[in-house]
Structure formats: C-alpha cells, structure tokens
Design an enzyme around this catalytic site. Structure first.
Site, short mmCIF file in Angstrom:
data_model
loop_
_atom_site.label_atom_id
_atom_site.label_comp_id
_atom_site.label_asym_id
_atom_site.label_seq_id
_atom_site.Cartn_x
_atom_site.Cartn_y
_atom_site.Cartn_z
N SER A 117 -14.92 36.37 27.79
CA SER A 117 -15.87 37.19 27.06
C SER A 117 -17.17 36.40 26.84
O SER A 117 -17.81 35.99 27.81
CB SER A 117 -15.22 37.67 25.76
OG SER A 117 -15.91 38.79 25.22
N ASP A 247 -10.38 47.55 29.67
CA ASP A 247 -11.18 46.50 29.03
C ASP A 247 -12.38 47.05 28.27
O ASP A 247 -13.01 48.02 28.68
CB ASP A 247 -11.68 45.55 30.13
CG ASP A 247 -11.91 44.13 29.67
OD1 ASP A 247 -12.41 43.95 28.55
OD2 ASP A 247 -11.60 43.21 30.45
N HIS A 274 -8.75 43.79 27.36
CA HIS A 274 -9.69 42.67 27.28
C HIS A 274 -9.01 41.30 27.31
O HIS A 274 -9.69 40.28 27.41
CB HIS A 274 -10.51 42.81 25.98
CG HIS A 274 -11.74 41.97 25.91
ND1 HIS A 274 -12.71 41.97 26.91
CD2 HIS A 274 -12.19 41.10 24.96
CE1 HIS A 274 -13.68 41.14 26.57
NE2 HIS A 274 -13.40 40.59 25.42
#
Length: 298
Positions: A117, A247, A274
């Site tokens: 991320s 996601d 995610h």
C-alpha cells in the site's frame, strides 16, 4: 508459517536526521550471517500504521530469505514526534530512514524489498529518487500509482454499502467509534477477507484509528496530490505488482505500475482483497518467494 513463536531479533536503530537522533524499531526473522538469499526489507502501509500486519512475510524465512520489518518514524514503537509540523513529514524523510536501516544491517550491496500500500508507493519513490544500486528486486503490493486513483476507488467501493456505513465513513475521526465500526465493515470486504480478522492487522490500523492514537503522520498530508505515473519508466529493477480481486486498490489503480515499469509483471489474487498475504497466504509466499529468487510463479 510465521507465528507468535517465530523467533525474531528485535531492537532499535539510531536514525540521525536534521541534527537530531531518533529511534527506528525493527524485527529480524532469520539470520543475515551466511545467507544464501538476499534479505527482504518490508515497508508497511499507512502512512501511520505499523509493521505488525506484515508479519506473514516472515514465512519467507522458510525459503532462506532473512526478513526485516520495521515501524516507520512516528509510528508504533519508533520515535513519536507529535510536535513536528506537517512540513517535517516528507517522502524523503522516510527514504532517509529506509537507507539508514539498510546501512545499519550492512546489506546495501544486495537486498530485495516489498512495500504494501503506502509502503509500495514509498518503495517506488525510493527507486526513482535514489536509484539504489543494491536493490535487486522489488514487489509493489496493493499500492495505488496516484492518490487520486486511490481516492476514486475508495469512494466507488464505499458507495456500494448501506447508507449508515457510508455516513460512518464520511464522519471520519469526528466520531471515532462510528467511523471505526463502518471502516471494519468495509475492510471485511475490501481490506481483509480472512476470518477471524487478524489481530495484527487490527493493531496496525489502531495506530491511526484507535482511541488516543498518535495521528501526526496520518494527518501530515504527505501524499497530497501525489502521483508517480509519469516517473515509473525510471524503475529498471525487476518488479512484481500485486493486487487482489476485491482490493481497495482496484485494477485501474495498480495497472499504471505494470504498464509503465519496463521489467514488470502483474499478478492478481482472485480470492483476496487488500491483504492477500493474509487471505491467500500460502500461494502468496510461493509467488513472492519465486519472484524474489529470480524466477516466476503464477
């Protein structure tokens, strides 16, 4: 598989910066001595979370990769600096901290890195801004190539939930408990579909969203207007791009990485959101391990 009993070396690294010295907390799984494969340096997400939710990456020790996790400055066990102005918190600050960690372990001539991320965004910036000679391979996991794409995707996904959930997200930290309840509802679909919800992930999220949490880093506007799309061609290191079918970072959010990094490939985890390192843990470690070892796995 890494577990609470997995042996870790833990400690703090002195990080000199702008005339002051701070402390970076780290965990090392495996041994750097007589290693046969390069160490994996893991960059956690946020900005404002902690290394805890990335603990599954320690599974790579079983494939002879030493694994280094750490809390970025201002987060969790590393030095907190709530009195620093927003201008103190920059991408270059975190890149300096990363390079300081790599130098501390003496691995600057040969290592690989995985960023998740925000950590993947930071890793991409590392390559573009610093061109580290010792970085052999890179994994960008569940990361947006611009903050505008991330915001668009998040809004689209939240709009699919009932109105009370949408309202809870919209209220933000003005009503922490209401926001947290709504966020967990959304996260159970697009953040982590593993059940029960991993306690390590909850801990990391609470570093930003918890009662009395230090939100200095999260509130610092580090990523305002951020994009790296027009600079991705400068990344020459072999790169694996990852996302999950459900996601927060939908396909169009991550696609610019694989479209613009010359030596890259993209793998989507069909049963994940995610955090495929939790949701499809065994396959994830095989895919990532094979790639970092110089091969490839579908």
């Amino acid at each position: 598989m890494a577990s609470p009993s997995t042996p870790f070396e833990e400690g703090f690294i002195a990080f000199p910066y702008q005339g002051e010295t701070y402390q970076t907390y780290y965990k090392l799984a495996g041994s750097l001595k007589d290693r046969t494969r390069p160490p994996v340096v893991v960059l956690h997400g946020g900005p404002g979370f902690s290394n805890d939710y990335m603990i599954p990456l320690a599974d790579l020790v079983e494939q002879s990769f030493p694994v280094i996790l750490y809390d970025q400055l201002g987060n969790a066990r590393s030095t907190h600096l709530p009195d620093k102005p927003p201008t103190f918190w920059t991408i270059d600050l975190f890149l300096d901290e990363f390079e300081n960690l790599v130098k501390y372990f003496g691995i600057q001539d040969g290592y690989v890195s995985l960023g998740h991320s925000w950590g993947g965004m930071m890793a991409a910036e590392l390559v573009v801004r610093r061109q580290p000679k010792g970085l052999q391979r890179l994994v960008i996991a569940d990361s947006p190539a611009s903050i505008a794409l991330w915001t668009q995707s998040f809004k689209e996904l939240v709009a699919e939930f009932p109105q009370d959930v949408q309202d809870g997200i919209a209220v933000g930290q003005k009503d922490r408990e209401r926001f947290w309840k709504a966020y967990l509802t959304v996260a159970a679909v697009h953040g982590c579909r593993a059940q029960p919800f991993p306690k390590e992930l909850e801990y990391s999220l609470l570093q930003t969203f918890g009662e009395g949490a230090d939100r200095t880093v999260a509130n610092a506007s580090i990523l305002d207007g951020w994009t790296i799309i027009d600079r991705l061609h400068q990344i020459q290191v072999p790169t694996l791009v990852i996302n999950g079918r459900y996601d927060f970072a939908q396909d169009y959010v991550t696609r610019p990485y694989s479209d613009n990094i010359p030596n890259s490939k993209w793998i989507k985890f069909e049963d994940s959101s995610h955090t495929p390192h939790w949701e499809e843990r065994e396959r994830y470690m095989k895919v990532v391990g094979d790639f970092l070892a110089g091969g490839g796995s579908q």
